[in-house]
Design a protein around this motif. Structure first.
Motif, PDB file in Angstrom:
ATOM      1  N   LYS A  50      -2.373 -51.167   4.566  1.00 20.81           N
ATOM      2  CA  LYS A  50      -2.949 -51.632   5.938  1.00 20.81           C
ATOM      3  C   LYS A  50      -4.500 -52.051   5.692  1.00 20.81           C
ATOM      4  O   LYS A  50      -5.115 -52.484   6.444  1.00 20.81           O
ATOM      5  N   GLY A  51      -4.887 -52.073   4.383  1.00 19.37           N
ATOM      6  CA  GLY A  51      -6.203 -52.523   4.092  1.00 19.37           C
ATOM      7  C   GLY A  51      -7.207 -51.645   4.666  1.00 19.37           C
ATOM      8  O   GLY A  51      -7.107 -50.226   4.800  1.00 19.37           O
ATOM      9  N   LEU A  52      -8.378 -52.054   5.163  1.00 20.30           N
ATOM     10  CA  LEU A  52      -9.621 -51.298   5.510  1.00 20.30           C
ATOM     11  C   LEU A  52      -9.523 -50.927   7.169  1.00 20.30           C
ATOM     12  O   LEU A  52      -9.133 -52.024   7.867  1.00 20.30           O
ATOM     13  N   PRO A  53      -9.785 -49.916   7.549  1.00 21.65           N
ATOM     14  CA  PRO A  53      -9.725 -49.650   9.034  1.00 21.65           C
ATOM     15  C   PRO A  53     -10.768 -50.550   9.623  1.00 21.65           C
ATOM     16  O   PRO A  53     -11.599 -50.920   9.201  1.00 21.65           O
ATOM     17  N   PRO A  54     -10.426 -51.201  10.812  1.00 20.51           N
ATOM     18  CA  PRO A  54     -11.274 -52.096  11.825  1.00 20.51           C
ATOM     19  C   PRO A  54     -12.541 -51.232  11.865  1.00 20.51           C
ATOM     20  O   PRO A  54     -13.626 -51.892  12.012  1.00 20.51           O
ATOM     21  N   GLU A  55     -12.621 -49.890  12.289  1.00 27.76           N
ATOM     22  CA  GLU A  55     -14.005 -49.500  12.386  1.00 27.76           C
ATOM     23  C   GLU A  55     -14.895 -49.577  11.192  1.00 27.76           C
ATOM     24  O   GLU A  55     -16.173 -49.536  11.320  1.00 27.76           O
ATOM     25  N   ILE A  56     -14.515 -49.758   9.912  1.00 26.55           N
ATOM     26  CA  ILE A  56     -15.486 -49.813   8.742  1.00 26.55           C
ATOM     27  C   ILE A  56     -15.679 -51.428   8.903  1.00 26.55           C
ATOM     28  O   ILE A  56     -16.802 -51.432   8.341  1.00 26.55           O
ATOM     29  N   LEU A  57     -14.979 -52.266   9.146  1.00 21.74           N
ATOM     30  CA  LEU A  57     -15.173 -53.788   8.868  1.00 21.74           C
ATOM     31  C   LEU A  57     -15.901 -54.249  10.337  1.00 21.74           C
ATOM     32  O   LEU A  57     -16.541 -55.130  10.298  1.00 21.74           O
ATOM     33  N   ASP A  58     -16.080 -53.306  11.253  1.00 17.20           N
ATOM     34  CA  ASP A  58     -16.804 -53.806  12.600  1.00 17.20           C
ATOM     35  C   ASP A  58     -18.181 -54.179  12.172  1.00 17.20           C
ATOM     36  O   ASP A  58     -18.989 -53.491  11.694  1.00 17.20           O
ATOM     37  N   GLY A  59     -18.605 -55.492  12.681  1.00 14.28           N
ATOM     38  CA  GLY A  59     -19.894 -56.050  12.078  1.00 14.28           C
ATOM     39  C   GLY A  59     -20.063 -56.468  10.825  1.00 14.28           C
ATOM     40  O   GLY A  59     -21.220 -56.741  10.573  1.00 14.28           O
ATOM     41  N   MET A  60     -19.164 -56.492  10.042  1.00 10.93           N
ATOM     42  CA  MET A  60     -19.179 -56.759   8.665  1.00 10.93           C
ATOM     43  C   MET A  60     -18.435 -58.057   8.036  1.00 10.93           C
ATOM     44  O   MET A  60     -18.235 -58.170   6.848  1.00 10.93           O
ATOM     45  N   ALA A  61     -18.100 -58.806   9.020  1.00 10.41           N
ATOM     46  CA  ALA A  61     -17.294 -59.922   8.746  1.00 10.41           C
ATOM     47  C   ALA A  61     -17.935 -60.743   7.477  1.00 10.41           C
ATOM     48  O   ALA A  61     -17.231 -61.388   6.872  1.00 10.41           O
ATOM     49  N   ASP A  62     -19.213 -60.891   7.562  1.00 13.68           N
ATOM     50  CA  ASP A  62     -19.864 -61.724   6.467  1.00 13.68           C
ATOM     51  C   ASP A  62     -19.764 -61.255   5.231  1.00 13.68           C
ATOM     52  O   ASP A  62     -20.367 -61.677   4.122  1.00 13.68           O
ATOM     53  N   ARG A  63     -19.424 -59.847   5.043  1.00 14.09           N
ATOM     54  CA  ARG A  63     -19.519 -58.858   3.886  1.00 14.09           C
ATOM     55  C   ARG A  63     -18.140 -58.727   3.349  1.00 14.09           C
ATOM     56  O   ARG A  63     -17.801 -58.019   2.501  1.00 14.09           O
ATOM     57  N   CYS A  64     -17.003 -59.588   4.075  1.00 14.16           N
ATOM     58  CA  CYS A  64     -15.691 -59.305   3.738  1.00 14.16           C
ATOM     59  C   CYS A  64     -15.309 -60.453   3.045  1.00 14.16           C
ATOM     60  O   CYS A  64     -15.337 -61.539   3.719  1.00 14.16           O
ATOM     61  N   PHE A  65     -14.694 -60.126   1.843  1.00 10.20           N
ATOM     62  CA  PHE A  65     -14.275 -61.428   0.883  1.00 10.20           C
ATOM     63  C   PHE A  65     -12.910 -61.181   0.633  1.00 10.20           C
ATOM     64  O   PHE A  65     -12.076 -60.270   0.638  1.00 10.20           O
ATOM     65  N   ARG A  66     -12.348 -62.478  -0.047  1.00 11.04           N
ATOM     66  CA  ARG A  66     -10.957 -62.553  -0.387  1.00 11.04           C
ATOM     67  C   ARG A  66     -10.775 -63.152  -1.751  1.00 11.04           C
ATOM     68  O   ARG A  66     -11.630 -63.863  -2.267  1.00 11.04           O
ATOM     69  N   LEU A  67      -9.716 -62.755  -2.254  1.00  8.40           N
ATOM     70  CA  LEU A  67      -9.219 -63.354  -3.643  1.00  8.40           C
ATOM     71  C   LEU A  67      -8.516 -64.644  -3.225  1.00  8.40           C
ATOM     72  O   LEU A  67      -7.506 -64.554  -2.427  1.00  8.40           O
ATOM     73  N   PRO A  68      -8.738 -65.726  -3.583  1.00  7.60           N
ATOM     74  CA  PRO A  68      -7.887 -66.956  -3.321  1.00  7.60           C
ATOM     75  C   PRO A  68      -6.482 -66.988  -3.874  1.00  7.60           C
ATOM     76  O   PRO A  68      -6.051 -66.452  -5.061  1.00  7.60           O
ATOM     77  N   MET A  69      -5.631 -67.326  -3.058  1.00  9.38           N
ATOM     78  CA  MET A  69      -4.191 -67.450  -3.410  1.00  9.38           C
ATOM     79  C   MET A  69      -3.741 -68.888  -2.848  1.00  9.38           C
ATOM     80  O   MET A  69      -3.837 -69.115  -1.958  1.00  9.38           O
ATOM     81  N   ARG A  70      -3.126 -69.422  -3.959  1.00 10.88           N
ATOM     82  CA  ARG A  70      -2.635 -70.781  -3.789  1.00 10.88           C
ATOM     83  C   ARG A  70      -1.204 -70.902  -3.144  1.00 10.88           C
ATOM     84  O   ARG A  70      -0.849 -71.914  -2.350  1.00 10.88           O
ATOM     85  N   SER A  71      -0.272 -69.959  -3.435  1.00 11.39           N
ATOM     86  CA  SER A  71       1.026 -70.053  -3.208  1.00 11.39           C
ATOM     87  C   SER A  71       1.346 -69.378  -1.833  1.00 11.39           C
ATOM     88  O   SER A  71       0.868 -68.386  -1.250  1.00 11.39           O
ATOM     89  N   PRO A  72       2.064 -70.016  -0.897  1.00 13.03           N
ATOM     90  CA  PRO A  72       2.546 -69.614   0.356  1.00 13.03           C
ATOM     91  C   PRO A  72       3.474 -68.442   0.119  1.00 13.03           C
ATOM     92  O   PRO A  72       3.516 -67.722   1.425  1.00 13.03           O
ATOM     93  N   HIS A  73       3.921 -68.154  -0.827  1.00 12.81           N
ATOM     94  CA  HIS A  73       4.847 -66.968  -0.980  1.00 12.81           C
ATOM     95  C   HIS A  73       4.477 -65.738  -1.236  1.00 12.81           C
ATOM     96  O   HIS A  73       5.039 -64.717  -1.262  1.00 12.81           O
ATOM     97  N   ILE A  74       3.027 -65.756  -1.478  1.00 11.85           N
ATOM     98  CA  ILE A  74       2.405 -64.347  -1.742  1.00 11.85           C
ATOM     99  C   ILE A  74       1.583 -64.078  -0.433  1.00 11.85           C
ATOM    100  O   ILE A  74       0.586 -64.735  -0.051  1.00 11.85           O
ATOM    101  N   ARG A  75       1.814 -62.821  -0.006  1.00  7.93           N
ATOM    102  CA  ARG A  75       0.964 -62.354   1.250  1.00  7.93           C
ATOM    103  C   ARG A  75      -0.491 -61.648   0.458  1.00  7.93           C
ATOM    104  O   ARG A  75      -1.516 -61.649   1.213  1.00  7.93           O
TER     105      ARG A  75
END
Length: 164
Positions: free
Chosen positions: A118-143
């Motif tokens: 489920k990832g991180l709960p929304p209440e932890i991420l609330d107001g932190m959109a600019d502090r939330c990062f992702r690993l790039p993935m090129r393939s559309p076959h991987i979620r």
């Protein structure tokens, strides 16, 4: 909390797992923490018993060397550690703050990962959109990537300016 895991004893980058579910991932991340001399912070609830042999198996015989701290919930962690906003870096598949390559990670950063399903709960991420990062993935076959693989990639990227 053990003496070795006291926040005032060990400055430096820390890895935080919020409600981890799979003991093998936690063990593997613990092994990476030992390799880089990072503290591992676990926040309950867990999807396994921390003494589970599969945690130890994934960490091999290194688990006893993990600088481990545990907290009952996110609020207890915040109360005990009081991290500054600029120290917190959250990682999600859909992180809106950019990729893991964008930030400059301070030596005292907290690298925060959520549960495998489920990832991180929304209440932890609330107001932190600019502090939330992702690993790039090129393939559309991987979620998403396995948590241990993603955490290791992020940890090494975050540490690149701090490794000798």
């Amino acid at each position: 909390m053990s003496e070795a895991a006291r926040p005032d004893r060990q400055p430096g980058m820390k890895v935080v797992l919020v409600a981890p579910e799979i003991p093998g991932n936690t063990g593997t991340i613990g092994r990476t923490c030992v390799a880089l001399d990072l503290e591992l912070i676990l926040i309950r609830p867990y999807g396994f018993d921390i003494s589970d042999k599969s945690v130890r198996r994934a960490g091999l015989d290194y688990w006893k060397h993990v600088r481990l701290s545990e907290y009952d919930d996110w609020g207890a962690f915040l109360a005990a550690r009081a991290p500054g906003r600029e120290q917190l870096f959250f990682f999600e598949d859909d992180g809106t703050g950019g990729t893991v390559y964008d930030p400059v990670y301070p030596a005292d950063a907290y690298l925060v990962f959520g549960r495998e399903t489920k990832g991180l709960p929304p209440e932890i991420l609330d107001g932190m959109a600019d502090r939330c990062f992702r690993l790039p993935m090129r393939s559309p076959h991987i979620r998403s990537l396995n948590l241990a693989n993603a955490a290791t990639a992020v940890i090494y990227q975050a540490m690149r300016d701090h490794l000798a």
